[in-house]
Design an enzyme around this catalytic site. Structure first.
Site, short mmCIF file in Angstrom:
data_model
loop_
_atom_site.label_atom_id
_atom_site.label_comp_id
_atom_site.label_asym_id
_atom_site.label_seq_id
_atom_site.Cartn_x
_atom_site.Cartn_y
_atom_site.Cartn_z
N VAL A 77 38.55 41.95 40.70
CA VAL A 77 38.15 41.10 39.23
C VAL A 77 37.85 39.75 39.42
O VAL A 77 37.05 39.41 38.53
CB VAL A 77 39.78 41.15 38.33
CG1 VAL A 77 39.72 40.52 37.16
CG2 VAL A 77 40.15 42.61 38.18
N CYS A 78 38.19 39.34 40.61
CA CYS A 78 38.05 37.86 40.95
C CYS A 78 36.59 37.76 40.95
O CYS A 78 35.56 36.92 40.40
CB CYS A 78 38.21 37.47 42.20
SG CYS A 78 40.29 37.46 42.24
#
Length: 190
Positions: A77-78
């Site tokens: 997600v980062c």
């Protein structure tokens, strides 16, 4: 297994967040008075700077800053959502008078540098390592992700900070969530 881990992580996140020492109206520099971050850099740059660090007060005092924290460099997600949501809006942040957009994670500055270069985001966003987690610990924004083999990490969060004073703070319920901490969200809150 993954479902149970996410549920447990969510419960831990909710209990920790209710005790966070940082909130809207807080002074980041007072919450983390003796804390420094490490600007993303190559090993050679670290050596030539004698492994210098940047005190929190130097980052925030007199500046309009958007800062976002995330669990770690090179994570899903980062890399795929969080950083791009800021990178893709950098001109809009500048148009709103933001001096710096900063990404911070519990990683060393060399990992943060390699990741920023891989994402082609280093020219738009300032990346800092919180190598020992002291910044996030001071703000009570840490989470234990040992179940995912990550150890102590940062919650996923974002803040709009003016001269050290927190004007907006968004903290996700779980590290895999991406609902309230993205660039589009905080851009609408400035």
């Amino acid at each position: 297994m993954a479902s149970a881990m996410l549920k447990r992580t969510r419960m831990m996140a909710q209990s920790l967040r209710s005790y966070a020492s940082i909130s809207v109206g807080s002074d980041v520099t007072a919450a983390a008075p003796n804390v420094s971050l490490q600007k993303a850099r190559s090993w050679d740059e670290g050596v030539s700077s004698k492994f210098s660090t940047t005190p929190i007060k130097d980052i925030f005092k007199g500046n309009n800053v958007v800062i976002f924290g995330l669990p770690g460099a090179y994570t899903g997600v980062c890399s795929m959502q969080h950083v791009p949501s800021y990178k893709n809006n950098i001109d809009k942040f500048k148009a709103k008078g933001i001096d710096s957009v900063i990404c911070v994670a519990v990683n060393d500055p060399y990992t943060m540098n390699g990741w920023a270069e891989k994402l082609q985001a280093k020219d738009a966003i300032e990346f800092y390592g919180d190598f020992d987690g002291s910044f996030h610990k001071s703000l009570d924004l840490t989470i234990d992700l040992s179940a995912a083999l990550l150890g102590l990490r940062s919650h996923r969060w974002s803040a709009y900070v003016v001269d050290g004073n927190v004007k907006v703070l968004n903290v996700e319920e779980a590290p895999s969530d991406f609902k309230v901490s993205g660039g589009d969200v905080i851009l609408g809150q400035i």
